[in-house]
Enzyme design. Sequence first.
Site, PDB file in Angstrom:
ATOM      1  N   SER A 184       0.792  -1.226   0.000  1.00  0.00           N
ATOM      2  CA  SER A 184       0.000   0.000   0.000  1.00  0.00           C
ATOM      3  C   SER A 184       0.826   1.277   0.000  1.00  0.00           C
ATOM      4  CB  SER A 184      -0.950   0.008   1.197  1.00  0.00           C
ATOM      5  OG  SER A 184      -0.233  -0.059   2.420  1.00  0.00           O
ATOM      6  N   HIS A 212      -5.587  -3.490  -2.166  1.00  0.00           N
ATOM      7  CA  HIS A 212      -5.194  -2.470  -3.137  1.00  0.00           C
ATOM      8  C   HIS A 212      -5.064  -3.043  -4.545  1.00  0.00           C
ATOM      9  CE1 HIS A 212      -4.489   1.060  -0.571  1.00  0.00           C
ATOM     10  NE2 HIS A 212      -4.138   0.189   0.361  1.00  0.00           N
ATOM     11  N   LYS A 241     -12.347   0.239  -1.080  1.00  0.00           N
ATOM     12  CA  LYS A 241     -11.452   0.890  -2.030  1.00  0.00           C
ATOM     13  C   LYS A 241     -12.095   0.852  -3.421  1.00  0.00           C
ATOM     14  CE  LYS A 241      -7.303   0.307   0.760  1.00  0.00           C
ATOM     15  NZ  LYS A 241      -7.987  -0.041   2.017  1.00  0.00           N
TER      16      LYS A 241
END
Length: 396
Positions: A184, A212, A241
Amino acid sequence: MSATFHDRIAAELADIDAQGLTKPERVIESRQGPVIRVGGREVLNFCANNYLGLAGDERVVQAGIAAQARWGAGTASVRFICGTLGIHKQLEQAIADYLGFEDAILFAAAFDANGGLFEPLFGAEDAIVSDALNHASIIDGVRLCKARRYRFATSDMADLEAQLKQARAEGAREIVIATDGAFSMDGYVAKLAEIRALADRYGALIMVDDCHVTGFMGSKGEGSFAHCGVRVDFVSGTFGKALGGAMGGFICATAPIVQLLKQRARPYLFSNALSPAVCGSSLEAIRIASGAEGDALREQLFANARRFRAAMTEAGFDLLPGEHPIIPVMLGDARLAQDMAARMLELGVYVIGFSFPVVPRGQARIRTQMSAAHTFEQIDQAVAAFITAGKELGVI
């Protein structure tokens, strides 16, 4: 009330600030998106995890509203008592199907997913071999487990093999290799093809945190393992996300593994069920991400990343190499990172300086993140602001 305790807290906060490590919270006055409202004005947003631009998408918003209207604000209970709704089962099936697994389990947060994975599955007879740069949630999850712990240098396959050999030599019953799919703070993608080969050689399992990655890397956005063309045993991820930007985590695995986690994972057993609104928004985000529109969004996302990376490199900034839409601008000094982020905001671009303990000391940076919702014009405006601030602060 202890005065010495409060004095110590005040002194610690003062020391954090003196080192330039204070992490201010800036209040956003609008929906998440490529342009947000901060301090009464609109600014470009280049630090959100909103990779596909779906967090403020009206379809995603309305799907969440519709789910709450049908199922209520929440269950007022944990899943196994009185908290499993039909929409929870729909979301579990949807994310498992999307990523190509038999089953999935939902958690209130992705941190909880990693916190609940290891303890129910691995004991003192087992070994966990963890990448040195793994997310804090993996580190904490491993700490809760009684398995023996080994660590390998990030993406260093020789070191990984050495740790696997040691774990086998020391009689581990099961070995699991744990890694972020994409790290990340750096944007590095794990070398999963090489990890898979070593796992097969030493009879190890593979756990990947794809928070991610899910939604935008690999075929149809299935994740880092699909991007690298391999299969893994466990994938943890988030709906906070690319898949809607709300919150909540999941683990995908075989059906028996998921069933055991539902019996033993403490964050699942002792936390209220995921809210219906989050489930509804996440289901709509998965629908978009898995279709032709998702393909177009992924193409735009990586075009934006290439454009930003090329322009910033040409301007003379120190970037970490990679292909991921996380593009760190390396500055080194924590105070400089904070000052540059503040100047960027004055110039109309919202970014955040990252420093210890989020990243190692001496490696402070501004972590920029591209979104499919950014236009090329917005990319160019952000680069221009970086160049202005960089020259003023002596970075370039």
